[in-house]
Design an enzyme around this catalytic site. Structure first.
Site, PDB file in Angstrom:
ATOM      1  N   ILE A   1       6.551   2.782  -2.804  1.00  0.00           N
ATOM      2  CA  ILE A   1       7.539   1.874  -3.403  1.00  0.00           C
ATOM      3  C   ILE A   1       6.924   0.479  -3.553  1.00  0.00           C
ATOM      4  O   ILE A   1       7.037  -0.159  -4.611  1.00  0.00           O
ATOM      5  CB  ILE A   1       8.843   1.847  -2.570  1.00  0.00           C
ATOM      6  CG1 ILE A   1       9.557   3.207  -2.698  1.00  0.00           C
ATOM      7  CG2 ILE A   1       9.759   0.720  -3.028  1.00  0.00           C
ATOM      8  CD1 ILE A   1      10.811   3.373  -1.855  1.00  0.00           C
TER       9      ILE A   1
ATOM     10  N   TYR B   1      16.758   5.170  12.745  1.00  0.00           N
ATOM     11  CA  TYR B   1      16.331   4.661  11.432  1.00  0.00           C
ATOM     12  C   TYR B   1      17.565   4.176  10.652  1.00  0.00           C
ATOM     13  O   TYR B   1      17.547   3.085  10.061  1.00  0.00           O
ATOM     14  CB  TYR B   1      15.597   5.772  10.674  1.00  0.00           C
ATOM     15  CG  TYR B   1      15.237   5.444   9.246  1.00  0.00           C
ATOM     16  CD1 TYR B   1      14.155   4.622   8.947  1.00  0.00           C
ATOM     17  CD2 TYR B   1      15.970   5.969   8.187  1.00  0.00           C
ATOM     18  CE1 TYR B   1      13.820   4.330   7.627  1.00  0.00           C
ATOM     19  CE2 TYR B   1      15.648   5.691   6.865  1.00  0.00           C
ATOM     20  CZ  TYR B   1      14.568   4.876   6.588  1.00  0.00           C
ATOM     21  OH  TYR B   1      14.234   4.587   5.279  1.00  0.00           O
TER      22      TYR B   1
ATOM     23  N   SER C   1      18.167   1.367   2.807  1.00  0.00           N
ATOM     24  CA  SER C   1      18.296   2.817   2.588  1.00  0.00           C
ATOM     25  C   SER C   1      19.773   3.189   2.511  1.00  0.00           C
ATOM     26  O   SER C   1      20.609   2.538   3.155  1.00  0.00           O
ATOM     27  CB  SER C   1      17.656   3.583   3.749  1.00  0.00           C
ATOM     28  OG  SER C   1      18.010   4.950   3.696  1.00  0.00           O
TER      29      SER C   1
ATOM     30  N   SER D   1       0.813  -1.214   0.000  1.00  0.00           N
ATOM     31  CA  SER D   1       0.000   0.000   0.000  1.00  0.00           C
ATOM     32  C   SER D   1       0.852   1.273   0.000  1.00  0.00           C
ATOM     33  O   SER D   1       0.336   2.377  -0.133  1.00  0.00           O
ATOM     34  CB  SER D   1      -0.892   0.001   1.250  1.00  0.00           C
ATOM     35  OG  SER D   1      -0.108  -0.304   2.396  1.00  0.00           O
ATOM     36  N   GLY D   2       2.167   1.123   0.148  1.00  0.00           N
ATOM     37  CA  GLY D   2       3.061   2.282   0.099  1.00  0.00           C
ATOM     38  C   GLY D   2       3.487   2.584  -1.324  1.00  0.00           C
ATOM     39  O   GLY D   2       3.199   1.805  -2.246  1.00  0.00           O
TER      40      GLY D   2
HETATM   41  N1  LIG Z   1      10.963   7.180   0.153  1.00  0.00           N
HETATM   42  C1  LIG Z   1      12.262   7.210   0.339  1.00  0.00           C
HETATM   43  O1  LIG Z   1      12.948   8.228   0.074  1.00  0.00           O
HETATM   44  C2  LIG Z   1      12.979   6.004   0.868  1.00  0.00           C
HETATM   45  C3  LIG Z   1      14.384   6.015   0.853  1.00  0.00           C
HETATM   46  C4  LIG Z   1      15.058   4.916   1.351  1.00  0.00           C
HETATM   47  C5  LIG Z   1      14.373   3.828   1.837  1.00  0.00           C
HETATM   48  N2  LIG Z   1      13.008   3.838   1.848  1.00  0.00           N
HETATM   49  C6  LIG Z   1      12.331   2.665   2.413  1.00  0.00           C
HETATM   50  O2  LIG Z   1      11.392   2.145   1.491  1.00  0.00           O
HETATM   51  C7  LIG Z   1      10.328   1.487   2.198  1.00  0.00           C
HETATM   52  C8  LIG Z   1       8.988   1.990   1.665  1.00  0.00           C
HETATM   53  O3  LIG Z   1       8.913   3.387   1.829  1.00  0.00           O
HETATM   54  P1  LIG Z   1       7.915   4.327   0.968  1.00  0.00           P
HETATM   55  O4  LIG Z   1       8.702   5.500   0.554  1.00  0.00           O
HETATM   56  O5  LIG Z   1       7.201   3.514  -0.057  1.00  0.00           O
HETATM   57  O6  LIG Z   1       6.937   4.793   2.126  1.00  0.00           O
HETATM   58  P2  LIG Z   1       5.331   4.907   2.193  1.00  0.00           P
HETATM   59  O7  LIG Z   1       4.757   5.267   0.879  1.00  0.00           O
HETATM   60  O8  LIG Z   1       5.074   5.792   3.360  1.00  0.00           O
HETATM   61  O9  LIG Z   1       4.878   3.399   2.544  1.00  0.00           O
HETATM   62  C9  LIG Z   1       5.084   2.858   3.833  1.00  0.00           C
HETATM   63  C10 LIG Z   1       4.505   1.448   3.867  1.00  0.00           C
HETATM   64  O10 LIG Z   1       4.805   0.857   5.143  1.00  0.00           O
HETATM   65  C11 LIG Z   1       3.608   0.314   5.673  1.00  0.00           C
HETATM   66  N3  LIG Z   1       3.594   0.359   7.131  1.00  0.00           N
HETATM   67  C12 LIG Z   1       3.686   1.444   7.931  1.00  0.00           C
HETATM   68  N4  LIG Z   1       3.568   1.073   9.230  1.00  0.00           N
HETATM   69  C13 LIG Z   1       3.391  -0.278   9.222  1.00  0.00           C
HETATM   70  C14 LIG Z   1       3.181  -1.254  10.229  1.00  0.00           C
HETATM   71  N5  LIG Z   1       3.137  -0.940  11.524  1.00  0.00           N
HETATM   72  N6  LIG Z   1       3.036  -2.554   9.861  1.00  0.00           N
HETATM   73  C15 LIG Z   1       3.077  -2.893   8.564  1.00  0.00           C
HETATM   74  N7  LIG Z   1       3.278  -2.028   7.559  1.00  0.00           N
HETATM   75  C16 LIG Z   1       3.410  -0.729   7.887  1.00  0.00           C
HETATM   76  C17 LIG Z   1       2.491   1.208   5.116  1.00  0.00           C
HETATM   77  O11 LIG Z   1       1.245   0.517   5.194  1.00  0.00           O
HETATM   78  P3  LIG Z   1      -0.187   1.298   5.257  1.00  0.00           P
HETATM   79  O12 LIG Z   1      -0.068   2.481   4.333  1.00  0.00           O
HETATM   80  O13 LIG Z   1      -1.169   0.275   4.789  1.00  0.00           O
HETATM   81  O14 LIG Z   1      -0.414   1.691   6.669  1.00  0.00           O
HETATM   82  C18 LIG Z   1       2.996   1.408   3.687  1.00  0.00           C
HETATM   83  O15 LIG Z   1       2.627   0.303   2.904  1.00  0.00           O
HETATM   84  C19 LIG Z   1      10.554   1.794   3.700  1.00  0.00           C
HETATM   85  O16 LIG Z   1      11.214   0.705   4.313  1.00  0.00           O
HETATM   86  C20 LIG Z   1      11.509   2.976   3.666  1.00  0.00           C
HETATM   87  O17 LIG Z   1      12.314   3.016   4.807  1.00  0.00           O
HETATM   88  C21 LIG Z   1      12.293   4.900   1.367  1.00  0.00           C
END
Ligand SMILES: NC(=O)c1ccc[n+]([C@@H]2O[C@H](COP(=O)([O-])OP(=O)(O)OC[C@H]3O[C@@H](n4cnc5c(N)ncnc54)[C@H](OP(=O)(O)O)[C@@H]3O)[C@@H](O)[C@H]2O)c1
Length: 241
Positions: free
Chosen positions: A13, A149, A136, A10-11
């Site tokens: 990525i 983090y 990350s 649902s996020g």
């Molecule tokens: N965006 C960046 O710049 C970036 C950079 C480096 C690494 N990352 C990593 O990439 C991954 C995805 O990030 P994103 O950017 O796609 O973020 P995002 O759009 O905010 O998505 C976050 C996801 O994590 C899920 N989540 C949050 N709390 C949770 C919980 N307690 N139990 C299970 N699932 C949970 C959310 O589910 P719901 O929405 O259904 O609650 C959502 O599917 C993360 O591990 C992040 O650290 C991101």
């Protein structure tokens, strides 16, 4: 038909990973925590586009140990796991509570490791299993203001290196992708000014797209990637490298 579990479908990525893998022919278990509608919409879209494949929604809070039993009850066949869920916590380490540390540790490290452990035999079955962590660049380089983090993301990379050695002879590969700043919900808090400053630090002068991460997930899941394990691919536009 091959099946993959994508946590955090649902996020931003995770959703992009699901789109790419569905297009590649995978059946998917689409995990979410609170955002059911995103996953329902994706499944509706995929069922029309890919009627021969299967798509199952899975709601689980990945901060809780019970997550493992819930997933075990609902997942039958599994060839790949992609950990694409997670949140961060901004602020100085001196202000971070012990409870918040536990939450981040469980969500990013303990529960994913328990999931990997629980499904190891299924991943072993076709001798071509895949585990991919979305870690990350902060896990590699560290970041002030996101110290814990950075710590848990670094722990993911340490797990990938160690576990890859343990299961290599079973044909399971274990790798990570370390994104830089990707244009997702996670970075929506940046003001326009902060975003500009950040972009100036990135050699490519822009944030990455989720599709630029999911492309590499798809590559790691190809049979031809079977000799690459224990690695982290940095996708950061040259930032922090
Ligand atoms: N965006 C960046 O710049 C970036 C950079 C480096 C690494 N990352 C990593 O990439 C991954 C995805 O990030 P994103 O950017 O796609 O973020 P995002 O759009 O905010 O998505 C976050 C996801 O994590 C899920 N989540 C949050 N709390 C949770 C919980 N307690 N139990 C299970 N699932 C949970 C959310 O589910 P719901 O929405 O259904 O609650 C959502 O599917 C993360 O591990 C992040 O650290 C991101």
């Amino acid at each position: 038909m091959k099946s993959a579990l994508v946590t955090g479908s649902s996020g931003d990525i995770g959703r992009s990973v699901c789109r790419k893998l569905a297009a590649d022919g995978w059946s998917l278990y689409l995990h979410y925590h609170s955002n059911k509608k995103v996953v329902d919409d994706l499944i509706y879209e995929f069922t029309i586009l890919y009627p021969e494949q299967d798509f199952f929604p899975l709601q689980v809070n990945l901060e809780e140990d019970y997550a493992i039993e819930r997933l075990k009850k609902q997942i039958f066949s599994l060839n790949a796991v992609i950990f694409a869920h997670g949140t961060t916590e901004y602020g100085l380490l001196k202000d971070l509570t012990s409870e918040k540390m536990d939450t981040l540790w469980k969500m990013h490290v303990k529960i994913p490791i328990l999931i990997t452990q629980a499904f190891q035999n299924k991943l072993h079955r076709d001798r071509n299993g895949r585990v991919v962590f979305i870690s990350s660049v902060y896990g590699e380089m560290g970041s002030g203001n996101e110290v814990f983090y950075s710590t848990v993301k670094g722990a993911q990379l340490a797990f990938v290196r160690a576990y890859s050695k343990e299961v290599a002879s079973w044909g399971i590969t274990v790798n990570a992708i370390s994104p830089g700043a990707i244009d997702t919900h996670m970075n929506e808090h940046y003001s326009d000014n902060d975003l500009e400053v950040l972009k100036q630090e990135i050699p490519m002068r822009r944030l990455g797209k989720a599709s630029e991460v999911s492309f590499w997930v798809s590559q790691l899941l190809q049979p031809e990637s079977s000799y690459m394990t224990g690695q982290s691919l940095t996708i950061s536009g040259g930032w922090l490298k």
